[in-house]
Design a protein around this motif. Structure first.
Motif, PDB file in Angstrom:
ATOM      1  N   ASN A   9       0.843  -1.195   0.000  1.00 56.72           N
ATOM      2  CA  ASN A   9       0.000   0.000   0.000  1.00 56.72           C
ATOM      3  C   ASN A   9       0.877   1.244   0.000  1.00 56.72           C
ATOM      4  O   ASN A   9       1.172   1.800  -1.039  1.00 56.72           O
ATOM      5  CB  ASN A   9      -0.945  -0.015   1.213  1.00 56.72           C
ATOM      6  CG  ASN A   9      -1.962  -1.130   1.137  1.00 56.72           C
ATOM      7  OD1 ASN A   9      -2.791  -1.148   0.247  1.00 56.72           O
ATOM      8  ND2 ASN A   9      -1.892  -2.082   2.063  1.00 56.72           N
ATOM      9  N   ASP A  37      -6.668   1.345  -6.476  1.00 58.92           N
ATOM     10  CA  ASP A  37      -8.047   1.564  -6.030  1.00 58.92           C
ATOM     11  C   ASP A  37      -8.604   2.835  -6.665  1.00 58.92           C
ATOM     12  O   ASP A  37      -8.152   3.939  -6.346  1.00 58.92           O
ATOM     13  CB  ASP A  37      -8.064   1.675  -4.508  1.00 58.92           C
ATOM     14  CG  ASP A  37      -9.470   1.813  -3.941  1.00 58.92           C
ATOM     15  OD1 ASP A  37     -10.431   1.852  -4.724  1.00 58.92           O
ATOM     16  OD2 ASP A  37      -9.596   1.888  -2.703  1.00 58.92           O
ATOM     17  N   ALA A  39     -11.152   4.399  -6.012  1.00 61.22           N
ATOM     18  CA  ALA A  39     -11.782   5.252  -5.006  1.00 61.22           C
ATOM     19  C   ALA A  39     -10.765   6.027  -4.177  1.00 61.22           C
ATOM     20  O   ALA A  39     -11.143   6.888  -3.384  1.00 61.22           O
ATOM     21  CB  ALA A  39     -12.656   4.409  -4.076  1.00 61.22           C
ATOM     22  N   MET A  40      -9.481   5.732  -4.364  1.00 67.17           N
ATOM     23  CA  MET A  40      -8.434   6.393  -3.586  1.00 67.17           C
ATOM     24  C   MET A  40      -7.955   7.624  -4.336  1.00 67.17           C
ATOM     25  O   MET A  40      -7.319   7.515  -5.385  1.00 67.17           O
ATOM     26  CB  MET A  40      -7.257   5.437  -3.369  1.00 67.17           C
ATOM     27  CG  MET A  40      -6.149   6.001  -2.511  1.00 67.17           C
ATOM     28  SD  MET A  40      -6.653   6.175  -0.796  1.00 67.17           S
ATOM     29  CE  MET A  40      -5.114   6.754  -0.071  1.00 67.17           C
ATOM     30  N   ASP A  73     -11.460  -2.771  -6.101  1.00 67.34           N
ATOM     31  CA  ASP A  73     -11.528  -2.750  -4.647  1.00 67.34           C
ATOM     32  C   ASP A  73     -10.396  -3.615  -4.087  1.00 67.34           C
ATOM     33  O   ASP A  73     -10.282  -4.799  -4.447  1.00 67.34           O
ATOM     34  CB  ASP A  73     -12.873  -3.296  -4.173  1.00 67.34           C
ATOM     35  CG  ASP A  73     -12.921  -3.430  -2.665  1.00 67.34           C
ATOM     36  OD1 ASP A  73     -12.960  -2.396  -1.988  1.00 67.34           O
ATOM     37  OD2 ASP A  73     -12.898  -4.583  -2.179  1.00 67.34           O
ATOM     38  N   SER A  97      -4.838   5.672   8.677  1.00 69.94           N
ATOM     39  CA  SER A  97      -5.984   6.441   8.193  1.00 69.94           C
ATOM     40  C   SER A  97      -7.261   5.625   8.352  1.00 69.94           C
ATOM     41  O   SER A  97      -7.240   4.390   8.417  1.00 69.94           O
ATOM     42  CB  SER A  97      -5.790   6.840   6.733  1.00 69.94           C
ATOM     43  OG  SER A  97      -5.921   5.707   5.885  1.00 69.94           O
ATOM     44  N   SER A  98      -8.391   6.309   8.379  1.00 74.45           N
ATOM     45  CA  SER A  98      -9.662   5.605   8.517  1.00 74.45           C
ATOM     46  C   SER A  98      -9.892   4.677   7.330  1.00 74.45           C
ATOM     47  O   SER A  98     -10.426   3.572   7.485  1.00 74.45           O
ATOM     48  CB  SER A  98     -10.817   6.612   8.648  1.00 74.45           C
ATOM     49  OG  SER A  98     -10.854   7.492   7.532  1.00 74.45           O
ATOM     50  N   LEU A  99      -9.464   5.101   6.129  1.00 71.85           N
ATOM     51  CA  LEU A  99      -9.608   4.257   4.942  1.00 71.85           C
ATOM     52  C   LEU A  99      -8.777   2.986   5.091  1.00 71.85           C
ATOM     53  O   LEU A  99      -9.252   1.876   4.800  1.00 71.85           O
ATOM     54  CB  LEU A  99      -9.182   5.032   3.698  1.00 71.85           C
ATOM     55  CG  LEU A  99      -9.285   4.295   2.364  1.00 71.85           C
ATOM     56  CD1 LEU A  99     -10.737   3.984   2.037  1.00 71.85           C
ATOM     57  CD2 LEU A  99      -8.645   5.116   1.247  1.00 71.85           C
ATOM     58  N   ARG A 102     -10.305   0.617   7.740  1.00 72.28           N
ATOM     59  CA  ARG A 102     -11.485  -0.094   7.228  1.00 72.28           C
ATOM     60  C   ARG A 102     -11.056  -1.229   6.296  1.00 72.28           C
ATOM     61  O   ARG A 102     -11.625  -2.328   6.333  1.00 72.28           O
ATOM     62  CB  ARG A 102     -12.421   0.873   6.500  1.00 72.28           C
ATOM     63  CG  ARG A 102     -13.184   1.808   7.422  1.00 72.28           C
ATOM     64  CD  ARG A 102     -14.349   2.462   6.683  1.00 72.28           C
ATOM     65  NE  ARG A 102     -13.935   3.228   5.528  1.00 72.28           N
ATOM     66  CZ  ARG A 102     -13.612   4.515   5.554  1.00 72.28           C
ATOM     67  NH1 ARG A 102     -13.623   5.179   6.713  1.00 72.28           N
ATOM     68  NH2 ARG A 102     -13.261   5.155   4.450  1.00 72.28           N
ATOM     69  N   ARG A 103     -10.057  -0.956   5.464  1.00 69.59           N
ATOM     70  CA  ARG A 103      -9.564  -1.984   4.548  1.00 69.59           C
ATOM     71  C   ARG A 103      -8.986  -3.167   5.338  1.00 69.59           C
ATOM     72  O   ARG A 103      -9.264  -4.330   5.020  1.00 69.59           O
ATOM     73  CB  ARG A 103      -8.491  -1.388   3.632  1.00 69.59           C
ATOM     74  CG  ARG A 103      -7.900  -2.375   2.647  1.00 69.59           C
ATOM     75  CD  ARG A 103      -6.866  -1.701   1.757  1.00 69.59           C
ATOM     76  NE  ARG A 103      -5.744  -1.202   2.520  1.00 69.59           N
ATOM     77  CZ  ARG A 103      -5.319   0.059   2.481  1.00 69.59           C
ATOM     78  NH1 ARG A 103      -5.939   0.950   1.733  1.00 69.59           N
ATOM     79  NH2 ARG A 103      -4.275   0.437   3.205  1.00 69.59           N
ATOM     80  N   ARG A 268     -10.888  10.747  12.398  1.00 64.47           N
ATOM     81  CA  ARG A 268     -11.509  11.826  11.613  1.00 64.47           C
ATOM     82  C   ARG A 268     -10.688  13.119  11.696  1.00 64.47           C
ATOM     83  O   ARG A 268     -11.234  14.216  11.585  1.00 64.47           O
ATOM     84  CB  ARG A 268     -12.943  12.054  12.081  1.00 64.47           C
ATOM     85  CG  ARG A 268     -13.882  10.915  11.674  1.00 64.47           C
ATOM     86  CD  ARG A 268     -15.332  11.231  12.011  1.00 64.47           C
ATOM     87  NE  ARG A 268     -15.814  12.446  11.354  1.00 64.47           N
ATOM     88  CZ  ARG A 268     -16.271  12.499  10.107  1.00 64.47           C
ATOM     89  NH1 ARG A 268     -16.291  11.408   9.359  1.00 64.47           N
ATOM     90  NH2 ARG A 268     -16.709  13.635   9.605  1.00 64.47           N
TER      91      ARG A 268
END
Length: 425
Positions: A9, A37, A39-40, A73, A97-99, A102-103, A268
């Motif tokens: 990553n 990704d 969405a990134m 994804d 990070s929150s992303l 979650r991943r 956040r």
């Protein structure tokens, strides 16, 4: 184990890569995988990332391996590849990070369902974000200085060598490198090879001068390693280990770790005030546009913004000046400036970018939330001859230094340069 997937990553290197090293030690076959990704949001970093991936693929091929690239994804693509190669485990570097979290959570659940092992490793920071806790309680340090005292004495893991050989499964399609909409950057070439060369040369020849020179705006004496740290082209732990005699530089690596542990505790950080202060921000689109274009009429501020627009990078001292000007003088919401930086900085990451912006805005970890930067005093001190300003604001090339640092003295409309947005003192 027979086969392990190593999901890359923000760790695009082969040296000092704990997840890759463990996979090569514990498994017969290893699948180095990167999932692009959609969405990134990568902003203007796309070209730099493409170079990083090309360099990583070449480094793995030199060791008999391959970088497998997929698009989509990250969790779905990882599990799809795992099914193709009958993998027993997925290894990855933990992030804050929150992303990223979650991943990691989704990957852990999918691996558990498929009866595969899922393991997270350190490597994004010098000290893992959750490793240090205040003695008085709490899940993270809110103030830098006590964190620094504990951080500098905390035991380090061993710096790992690059694996000598990486064996990948047969007949696995590597996939094409991503084609960025934005081309390679002129001043920063991406990849571990370039990053390690920059790291070793700068630490060998320049780190001893860092304390005296890092605030010199015109001198160009900072390491410029931040984009390579952001993408993990160089290891922050190895960088610290090689920085002999560079205590002031190491302190900056500690600041990086500090904001990562804040972001882990407060996911956040890029959206909400860490410490709400009840600010009444102004909505002034014209002022924001002038700031974003480097046309505020305050030369030191405009020079910083124009450096960012031209290079994808900005001197650290200039970052403080231009961000303070936006939130303190123009009274614009810090999120506006932080998002602008996040899109354009090659080194823009959630923890450091948004942590620093909140620090400047007084909503973050600064113990003096009302701290105000005197922009003109900063200009006189850190750009005394006006060289930095003239480099990036060519309209003022022929203007005397005194006038460069005193905007109200500038001839009206010189070279098309605007009058100051606000009254300067």
């Amino acid at each position: 184990m027979d086969t392990v997937i190593v999901l890359f990553n923000r760790d695009l290197r082969v040296h000092d890569h704990p997840a890759l090293a463990a996979a090569c030690d514990e498994a017969r076959r290893v699948v180095p995988l990167f999932v692009a990704d959609p969405a990134m949001p990568m902003g203007l970093r796309q070209g730099f990332l493409a170079e990083c991936l090309a360099d990583l693929r070449e480094s793995l091929r030199e060791r008999g391996g391959e970088l497998v690239i997929r698009r989509g994804d990250p969790v779905a693509q990882t599990m799809r590849v795992a099914g193709e190669v009958a993998a027993q485990a997925v290894f990855t570097a933990s992030d804050v990070s929150s992303l990223a979290r979650r991943r990691e959570g989704r990957l852990a659940r999918e691996c558990a369902t498929a009866r595969m092992e899922f393991r997270c490793f350190p490597g994004v920071t010098v000290v893992p974000p959750g490793a240090l806790r205040p003695s008085g309680g709490g899940d993270h340090y809110r103030v830098f200085t006590p964190y620094w005292r504990v951080w500098k004495d905390h035991p380090r893991r061993q710096v790992l060598k690059a694996p000598g050989m990486v064996i990948v499964p047969d007949a696995l399609a590597p996939g094409p490198l991503p084609v960025p909409r934005h081309g390679p950057h002129e001043l920063f070439r991406g990849g571990e090879t370039v990053g390690r060369r920059r790291m070793t040369q700068w630490l060998r020849h320049c780190v001893s001068d860092y304390a005296d020179g890092h605030d010199d705006l015109a001198g160009n004496r900072t390491s410029k390693l931040s984009p390579y740290l952001r993408f993990g082209c160089v290891s922050p732990l190895e960088t610290e280990a090689l920085a002999e005699g560079g205590d002031d530089f190491v302190r900056q690596l500690c600041w990086r770790d500090f904001f990562h542990q804040v972001a882990q505790a407060f996911p956040r950080v890029n959206r909400d005030d860490y410490r709400p202060r009840g600010h009444d921000w102004r909505d002034d689109r014209d002022a924001v546009q002038a700031w974003q274009e480097g046309m505020t009429g305050v030369p030191i501020v405009d020079a910083g913004i124009r450096q960012l627009l031209a290079e994808g990078w900005m001197h650290n001292r200039a970052r403080m000046i231009v961000s303070s000007f936006l939130v303190r003088r123009l009274r614009i919401d810090w999120r506006v400036g932080a998002d602008f930086f996040a899109e354009r900085l090659l080194d823009g990451d959630v923890a450091n970018n948004y942590g620093n912006w909140q620090w400047v805005a007084g909503t973050g970890n600064d113990t003096r939330p009302n701290r105000t930067v005197n922009h003109l005093r900063q200009a006189r001190r850190f750009d005394p001859e006006g060289e930095y300003v003239r480099r990036y604001v060519p309209e003022l090339a022929a203007v005397p230094t005194r006038s460069v640092h005193e905007p109200w003295r500038l001839p009206v409309g010189v070279g098309g340069y605007p009058a100051p947005l606000v009254t300067m003192d």
